[in-house]
Design a protein around this motif. Sequence first.
Motif, PDB file in Angstrom:
ATOM      1  N   LEU A   1       0.830  -1.207   0.000  1.00  0.00           N
ATOM      2  CA  LEU A   1       0.000   0.000   0.000  1.00  0.00           C
ATOM      3  C   LEU A   1       0.859   1.249   0.000  1.00  0.00           C
ATOM      4  N   VAL A   2       1.986   1.206   0.726  1.00  0.00           N
ATOM      5  CA  VAL A   2       2.912   2.345   0.681  1.00  0.00           C
ATOM      6  C   VAL A   2       3.448   2.525  -0.739  1.00  0.00           C
ATOM      7  N   GLY A   3       3.747   1.401  -1.401  1.00  0.00           N
ATOM      8  CA  GLY A   3       4.198   1.484  -2.782  1.00  0.00           C
ATOM      9  C   GLY A   3       3.148   2.091  -3.688  1.00  0.00           C
ATOM     10  N   LEU A   4       1.867   1.747  -3.470  1.00  0.00           N
ATOM     11  CA  LEU A   4       0.807   2.354  -4.269  1.00  0.00           C
ATOM     12  C   LEU A   4       0.716   3.857  -4.033  1.00  0.00           C
ATOM     13  N   VAL A   5       0.928   4.261  -2.784  1.00  0.00           N
ATOM     14  CA  VAL A   5       0.914   5.698  -2.497  1.00  0.00           C
ATOM     15  C   VAL A   5       2.036   6.406  -3.249  1.00  0.00           C
ATOM     16  N   VAL A   6       3.199   5.782  -3.307  1.00  0.00           N
ATOM     17  CA  VAL A   6       4.317   6.377  -4.032  1.00  0.00           C
ATOM     18  C   VAL A   6       3.994   6.463  -5.519  1.00  0.00           C
ATOM     19  N   VAL A   7       3.407   5.380  -6.073  1.00  0.00           N
ATOM     20  CA  VAL A   7       3.041   5.400  -7.491  1.00  0.00           C
ATOM     21  C   VAL A   7       1.988   6.472  -7.751  1.00  0.00           C
ATOM     22  N   GLY A   8       1.009   6.576  -6.844  1.00  0.00           N
ATOM     23  CA  GLY A   8      -0.042   7.568  -7.038  1.00  0.00           C
ATOM     24  C   GLY A   8       0.443   8.994  -6.918  1.00  0.00           C
ATOM     25  N   SER A   9       1.598   9.194  -6.251  1.00  0.00           N
ATOM     26  CA  SER A   9       2.107  10.563  -6.101  1.00  0.00           C
ATOM     27  C   SER A   9       2.582  11.150  -7.415  1.00  0.00           C
ATOM     28  N   TYR A  10       3.032  10.311  -8.350  1.00  0.00           N
ATOM     29  CA  TYR A  10       3.459  10.849  -9.637  1.00  0.00           C
ATOM     30  C   TYR A  10       2.553  10.384 -10.777  1.00  0.00           C
ATOM     31  N   ARG A  11       1.466   9.686 -10.447  1.00  0.00           N
ATOM     32  CA  ARG A  11       0.452   9.351 -11.448  1.00  0.00           C
ATOM     33  C   ARG A  11      -0.919   9.732 -10.908  1.00  0.00           C
ATOM     34  N   PRO A  12      -1.162  11.006 -10.685  1.00  0.00           N
ATOM     35  CA  PRO A  12      -2.446  11.415 -10.093  1.00  0.00           C
ATOM     36  C   PRO A  12      -3.603  11.163 -11.050  1.00  0.00           C
ATOM     37  N   GLY A  13      -4.759  10.832 -10.447  1.00  0.00           N
ATOM     38  CA  GLY A  13      -5.961  10.628 -11.237  1.00  0.00           C
ATOM     39  C   GLY A  13      -6.031   9.301 -11.929  1.00  0.00           C
ATOM     40  N   VAL A  14      -5.072   8.416 -11.723  1.00  0.00           N
ATOM     41  CA  VAL A  14      -5.053   7.115 -12.389  1.00  0.00           C
ATOM     42  C   VAL A  14      -5.548   6.058 -11.413  1.00  0.00           C
ATOM     43  N   ASN A  15      -6.419   5.172 -11.891  1.00  0.00           N
ATOM     44  CA  ASN A  15      -6.857   4.033 -11.069  1.00  0.00           C
ATOM     45  C   ASN A  15      -5.687   3.066 -10.929  1.00  0.00           C
ATOM     46  N   LEU A  16      -5.106   3.023  -9.735  1.00  0.00           N
ATOM     47  CA  LEU A  16      -3.875   2.248  -9.539  1.00  0.00           C
ATOM     48  C   LEU A  16      -4.100   0.754  -9.680  1.00  0.00           C
TER      49      LEU A  16
ATOM     50  N   SER B   1       0.740  -2.807 -14.563  1.00  0.00           N
ATOM     51  CA  SER B   1       2.050  -2.162 -14.439  1.00  0.00           C
ATOM     52  C   SER B   1       2.138  -1.333 -13.157  1.00  0.00           C
ATOM     53  N   ASN B   2       1.025  -0.692 -12.758  1.00  0.00           N
ATOM     54  CA  ASN B   2       1.032   0.076 -11.504  1.00  0.00           C
ATOM     55  C   ASN B   2       1.245  -0.838 -10.296  1.00  0.00           C
ATOM     56  N   GLN B   3       0.590  -1.987 -10.328  1.00  0.00           N
ATOM     57  CA  GLN B   3       0.723  -2.916  -9.207  1.00  0.00           C
ATOM     58  C   GLN B   3       2.134  -3.507  -9.152  1.00  0.00           C
ATOM     59  N   LEU B   4       2.694  -3.818 -10.309  1.00  0.00           N
ATOM     60  CA  LEU B   4       4.068  -4.338 -10.322  1.00  0.00           C
ATOM     61  C   LEU B   4       5.058  -3.284  -9.838  1.00  0.00           C
ATOM     62  N   THR B   5       4.818  -2.020 -10.199  1.00  0.00           N
ATOM     63  CA  THR B   5       5.703  -0.954  -9.730  1.00  0.00           C
ATOM     64  C   THR B   5       5.596  -0.789  -8.226  1.00  0.00           C
TER      65      THR B   5
ATOM     66  N   TYR C   1       8.484  -1.239  -5.346  1.00  0.00           N
ATOM     67  CA  TYR C   1       8.797  -0.262  -4.306  1.00  0.00           C
ATOM     68  C   TYR C   1       8.700  -0.879  -2.907  1.00  0.00           C
ATOM     69  N   ALA C   2       7.836  -1.861  -2.754  1.00  0.00           N
ATOM     70  CA  ALA C   2       7.600  -2.445  -1.433  1.00  0.00           C
ATOM     71  C   ALA C   2       8.776  -3.287  -0.949  1.00  0.00           C
ATOM     72  N   LEU C   3       9.444  -3.981  -1.866  1.00  0.00           N
ATOM     73  CA  LEU C   3      10.484  -4.931  -1.452  1.00  0.00           C
ATOM     74  C   LEU C   3      11.661  -4.270  -0.725  1.00  0.00           C
ATOM     75  N   PRO C   4      12.168  -3.099  -1.179  1.00  0.00           N
ATOM     76  CA  PRO C   4      13.244  -2.460  -0.380  1.00  0.00           C
ATOM     77  C   PRO C   4      12.794  -2.094   1.032  1.00  0.00           C
TER      78      PRO C   4
END
Length: 419
Positions: A28-43, A48-52, A56-59
């Motif tokens: 979920l933290v990774g989704l927040v990071v993805v959503g910070s630079y992809r606003p308005g997109v259904n994550l 590709s959003n979920q894989l990104t 981000y979550a693994l580190p």
Amino acid sequence: MTLLFGRRARLRWLHLIIGGALLMPYFLVGLVVVGSYRPGVNLFSAPSNQLTAFAYALPLVAITALFAPARPLSVATARALCGIPRDRPLADGPARTWQARVRTAGWYTLHLALGGVISGMTLALTPFAVGVTVLPFFETVRDSRALDLPQALDRPWILALAPFAGLAMLIALAGCAAAAGALLAHRAPVLLGPTPDDRLAAAERRAADLAVRNRLARELHDSVGHALSAVTLQAGAARRVLDSDPEFVREALVAIEETTRRTVGELDSVLGLLRSGEEHGASAATSPALDALDGLLERCGVPVSCAVRGDPGTIPAAVSREAYRIVQEGLSNVLRHCGHGAQVKLRIAVHGEELEIAMDNPLPERPPVVRPGGGRGLRGIAERAVLLGGRTEAGPHDEDDVWRLSALLPLRTPGQENR
């Protein structure tokens, strides 16, 4: 099928599901990071959003596992659910070194990554496979938008194969879970196993425990063993003159009473060695030392001529206590092998930085009886001397026709505390 659906496979699958559940906060933290630079997109709409977000979550997972408590939690879960062979042990306790922490981080990251994949497959593929399996039997399922099946699947021969396709999907899912579980079980002893530092610490703990047990055994042998030897000999002598010398019997009974009463106090002191902290220090402080030597010689049961040279006040407390026990064990041996009539010569001398103890007694008339488990007294004396950095000798002295026990104990030992 046991490899895919047996008890071990089910436990490993559960272990992976737990890993997937633990991954969710990081994901979920990774989704927040993805959503910070992809606003308005259904994550959740694009894989590709979920894989990104997963990447981000693994580190974050690895950083979390660097903390020391992560290893015991991982070890407990792996032992319970992974089915690790007993001949491949895992480490105990928190990770203390960076090597252990990095290994734990690798394991934790692998566990949560595989757990996230298998959990996602389980949640997504299981209902789909079940739906495909029952496709020929329920028209409402075929018309359902949840499966989003193409119209070509309405053909009879395709519908007939649908149950087999659904079962194949479930078997493939079980196979993936079994493979992932086997991989975790194989890597667990490598990533969660003891490091060289862990093995060294475990060896030091075992050595410390052994030293405590040996010390307790020596104390019990020298204090209680001496008292029992004296009481046995006094009782035997009293029995032999019970009718002819009542006064001697009375004195023997008084000596037995005093010996047993004193030994109860020493036994409490010895058992205090099992405790720690202030209780341990109190126990050591009440242990007998050379200042109690006169009382020991008076009640030992054999005539002893004692000569002391030097200033006993310069002897450290720890050395004084060990010296007392050495003399006590030497007198016990005299009682055991020579009886009450043996004349004992004891010499205690302080020479510079050493304490010398020498005890002479007549050789026994017949060889001593070998008792099962016996012979610990001289070995305990030697151990006491070695712990202080000294040495002992015991054996017949042909020039004087006596048995001689001698010990040299340094008064100043590197690292020794005057307890």
